[in-house]
Design a protein around this motif. Structure first.
Motif, PDB file in Angstrom:
ATOM      1  N   GLY A 240      39.999  43.277  44.824  1.00  0.00           N
ATOM      2  CA  GLY A 240      40.870  44.643  45.808  1.00  0.00           C
ATOM      3  C   GLY A 240      41.869  44.162  45.083  1.00  0.00           C
ATOM      4  N   PHE A 241      41.489  44.810  43.516  1.00  0.00           N
ATOM      5  CA  PHE A 241      42.801  44.843  42.533  1.00  0.00           C
ATOM      6  C   PHE A 241      42.611  46.128  41.350  1.00  0.00           C
ATOM      7  CE2 PHE A 241      45.728  44.794  38.969  1.00  0.00           C
ATOM      8  CZ  PHE A 241      47.006  44.181  39.349  1.00  0.00           C
TER       9      PHE A 241
ATOM     10  N   GLY B 217      35.817  49.724  36.611  1.00  0.00           N
ATOM     11  CA  GLY B 217      37.260  49.434  37.705  1.00  0.00           C
ATOM     12  C   GLY B 217      36.426  49.226  39.192  1.00  0.00           C
ATOM     13  N   TYR B 218      35.849  50.703  39.710  1.00  0.00           N
ATOM     14  CA  TYR B 218      35.143  50.179  40.494  1.00  0.00           C
ATOM     15  C   TYR B 218      34.803  48.545  40.908  1.00  0.00           C
ATOM     16  CZ  TYR B 218      31.608  50.961  45.056  1.00  0.00           C
ATOM     17  OH  TYR B 218      31.715  49.895  46.481  1.00  0.00           O
TER      18      TYR B 218
ATOM     19  N   LEU C  15      44.566  38.104  39.881  1.00  0.00           N
ATOM     20  CA  LEU C  15      44.807  39.316  39.030  1.00  0.00           C
ATOM     21  C   LEU C  15      46.491  39.518  39.900  1.00  0.00           C
ATOM     22  CD1 LEU C  15      41.956  41.836  38.645  1.00  0.00           C
ATOM     23  CD2 LEU C  15      42.618  39.024  36.882  1.00  0.00           C
ATOM     24  N   SER C  16      47.622  39.629  38.639  1.00  0.00           N
ATOM     25  CA  SER C  16      48.933  40.770  38.791  1.00  0.00           C
ATOM     26  C   SER C  16      49.404  41.391  38.059  1.00  0.00           C
ATOM     27  CB  SER C  16      49.618  39.431  38.987  1.00  0.00           C
ATOM     28  OG  SER C  16      49.884  38.881  37.949  1.00  0.00           O
ATOM     29  N   ARG C  17      49.419  42.334  38.612  1.00  0.00           N
ATOM     30  CA  ARG C  17      50.375  43.311  37.827  1.00  0.00           C
ATOM     31  C   ARG C  17      51.351  42.972  36.420  1.00  0.00           C
ATOM     32  NH1 ARG C  17      51.947  45.709  41.445  1.00  0.00           N
ATOM     33  NH2 ARG C  17      50.782  47.253  41.239  1.00  0.00           N
TER      34      ARG C  17
ATOM     35  N   PRO D 191      43.812  51.673  35.683  1.00  0.00           N
ATOM     36  CA  PRO D 191      45.200  51.779  34.881  1.00  0.00           C
ATOM     37  C   PRO D 191      44.999  51.630  33.478  1.00  0.00           C
ATOM     38  CG  PRO D 191      45.918  51.744  37.360  1.00  0.00           C
ATOM     39  CD  PRO D 191      44.536  51.611  37.581  1.00  0.00           C
ATOM     40  N   TYR D 192      44.971  50.213  34.290  1.00  0.00           N
ATOM     41  CA  TYR D 192      44.937  49.231  32.374  1.00  0.00           C
ATOM     42  C   TYR D 192      43.930  49.975  31.926  1.00  0.00           C
ATOM     43  CZ  TYR D 192      48.017  47.131  35.566  1.00  0.00           C
ATOM     44  OH  TYR D 192      49.485  46.909  36.437  1.00  0.00           O
ATOM     45  N   LEU D 193      42.726  49.520  32.434  1.00  0.00           N
ATOM     46  CA  LEU D 193      41.878  50.203  31.296  1.00  0.00           C
ATOM     47  C   LEU D 193      41.670  51.569  30.201  1.00  0.00           C
ATOM     48  CD1 LEU D 193      38.316  49.099  33.484  1.00  0.00           C
ATOM     49  CD2 LEU D 193      39.614  48.118  31.566  1.00  0.00           C
TER      50      LEU D 193
END
Length: 565
Positions: A364-365, A356-357, A425-427, A369-371
């Motif tokens: 920059g995303f 995630g980091y 990447l997008s939500r 939360p998705y993981l």
């Protein structure tokens, strides 16, 4: 509560087939920094590859008969070079479409040309109607003409094309039945035996790119027909060795990470770092996507580790506590877990947070939360399967698949394939992926079913863990043979669905769709002759040697001549 070391189940998993000191010592001949040209040899190599790539581009663009054009494109892709020439191949295939009549085409009686065109178009994202084969069928379109039975080249092309069929395409189903039956009768032919047996063993659509490329190089060099092109072969060999060099560097670093974690010392679980790397290298093989192979290999190790905790090691009470930790994603009060399970959870937790980091820093995303959502789904399905075991519940096949298609972890690595290969990447897109669209489900279903089909009769009799075979046999009373036939039909249906999905509109095109196909291909490979993951000293080790250890021999005489031209 069971204590560490007492009253624990054991699956008696075999140890790793690899010496990690050896793996850590692997180094690429060219290195991942080849373009920095640290040595004159590397400069010469880069120049030679660049020159050969330009020659191949000219070849694809050049004017030639349609059949020859298709055969050259097919050779480029089967030699593992397609990713270098995607734009040129798309343009050439569009020209083939524009220059021919889609309803009948110009090869009225050429089954090979018609089938090759059909396959290459669908393989490269163009839709093609099954009706192009009607002229090779009887008047009532119930079967192919008997006169085709001796056309080995045409039958081979028809057979390979049939695996690109969609649901409800009766002609493509008949194409598979007819061609495979005819080829079985012709496979002893001395001229075509190798190609026919290779195809019947597994169609090219189901074969992972790197391993098919390695086989096809030998075949291409051996045949040397009128349309054989030494430029293609030279570039294929060089490219294979360069990519292998990159893989060596990657797996060496991963072995160091694995040993430093100490998880290779966990005796209750499967130590399969190398096999996990192979999975992921087959899924996304292009050299520029090393981030995917690194991170997804790490996460695949965590999936197998936690799967074994739930299936083998943990007590029912411990697994309920562990699942709550996964849901909370919080390591406070971690001492509530016994030491071994605590170590496993912390490894998963820390590895996921590091990924995630990395994503936050690189793109920059915030992917975290998705993981976490993916891990929650994994934990719930692992716990459900553990509950079946501890309560003696026998699920129906559908009930089993509802959980096990998730628990095997395919969804997780496919999401990884998107955010590690996409620069946008997008939500909305990640929410779409976390909803498990059809293309992801089909790929994971193939993984699940091929895994279960690798189960031996002895494992069925032992019945330690539920498999789809147990469920269907218990539910219907069917024999093992009939059950295996049914599950293979489900695999074929899943492939047909995925064929449609990758051609249709998709919000996540590019490497992600390739990864969905390639996860299914890797599954077919790993479980073709048994459990190549659980017992990896079978064909799996040879496959790893092919893509990691053994470079392709290059004839220096021709190489020297070509570089001086």
């Amino acid at each position: 509560m069971a204590t560490n070391g007492s009253k624990r189940r054991s699956a008696n998993f075999r140890p790793s087939a690899w010496d990690y000191n050896f793996v850590q010592s692997l180094r690429g001949e060219y290195g991942s920094n080849i373009l920095k040209s640290r040595l004159m040899q590397e400069v010469e190599h880069v120049e030679r590859v660049t020159k050969l790539k330009e020659e191949v581009k000219d070849l694809i663009r050049s004017e030639m008969p349609w059949v020859e054009k298709l055969e050259q494109i097919d050779a480029v892709q089967r030699l593992g070079l397609g990713y270098h020439f995607e734009l040129e191949i798309k343009s050439a295939l569009q020209a083939v479409i524009n220059g021919t009549d889609n309803s009948a085409w110009s090869f009225d009686d050429d089954l090979h040309a018609t089938a090759l065109r059909f396959r290459l178009l669908r393989q490269n994202g163009f839709n093609m109607e099954q009706g192009v084969f009607e002229r090779f069928m009887t008047e009532d379109a119930s079967s192919f003409k008997e006169s085709l039975r001796e056309d080995v080249e045409g039958l081979l092309s028809l057979y390979e094309a049939s695996f690109y069929g969609f649901k409800g395409e009766a002609i493509m189903d008949e194409a598979k039945t007819f061609s495979s039956t005819c080829l079985e009768n012709l496979k002893e032919s001395h001229t075509w035996a190798k190609k026919v047996n290779h195809a019947l063993d597994m169609p090219v659509h189901w074969r992972p790119n790197r391993l098919e490329a390695r086989w096809f190089m030998d075949m291409y060099e051996e045949v040397q027909c009128d349309r054989w092109n030494p430029v293609l072969l030279d570039l294929a060999k060089l490219d294979f060795n360069v990519v292998q060099s990159i893989y060596r560097d990657e797996v060496s670093k991963l072995a160091r990470w694995w040993v430093n974690l100490g998880l290779n010392k966990m005796e209750f679980c499967r130590d399969r770092l190398m096999e996990h790397y192979l999975w992921n290298a087959l899924m996304v093989y292009e050299p520029q996507f090393g981030a995917f192979r690194e991170m997804s290999t790490k996460i695949t190790c965590m999936i197998t580790l936690m799967d074994d905790v739930y299936d083998v090691f943990g007590s029912w009470e411990e697994l309920q506590i562990l699942t709550k930790f996964i849901e909370r994603w919080d390591i406070s009060e971690i001492d509530k877990l016994p030491p071994t399970i605590r170590t496993c959870f912390l490894a998963m937790y820390n590895t996921t947070n590091e990924i995630g980091y990395w994503t936050m820093k690189a793109q920059g995303f915030d992917i975290s939360p998705y993981l976490h959502k993916l891990w929650i789904n994994q934990g719930k399905t692992w716990l459900e399967e553990a509950k079946w075991y501890h309560e003696g519940h026998k699920p129906t096949l559908q009930e089993y698949l509802n959980a096990s298609v998730t628990s095997i972890g395919g969804h997780v690595v496919l999401v990884f394939s998107y955010f590690t290969t996409s620069d946008k990447l997008s939500r909305e897109t990640l929410e779409y992926l976390c909803s498990i669209p059809s293309v992801m489900y089909s790929s994971s279903l193939i993984l699940r079913l091929t895994n279960d089909l690798s189960t031996s009769s002895a494992e069925l009799a032992r019945g330690d863990n539920f498999k789809s075979l147990h469920c269907y046999m218990n539910e219907t009373g069917a024999s093992e043979e009939a059950t295996r036939h049914h599950l293979k039909n489900l695999v074929r249906k899943a492939w047909k669905q995925m064929n449609e999905d990758v051609i249709g509109a998709n919000p996540c095109p590019g490497p992600f769709l390739g990864a969905c196909l390639n996860l299914a291909r890797a599954s077919q490979l790993f479980y073709q002759y048994g459990d190549g993951h659980g017992i990896p000293d079978r064909e799996t080790k040879d496959n790893l040697k092919s893509i990691l250890i053994r470079p392709v021999p290059i004839k220096q005489q021709r190489a020297a001549k070509r570089s001086s031209d």
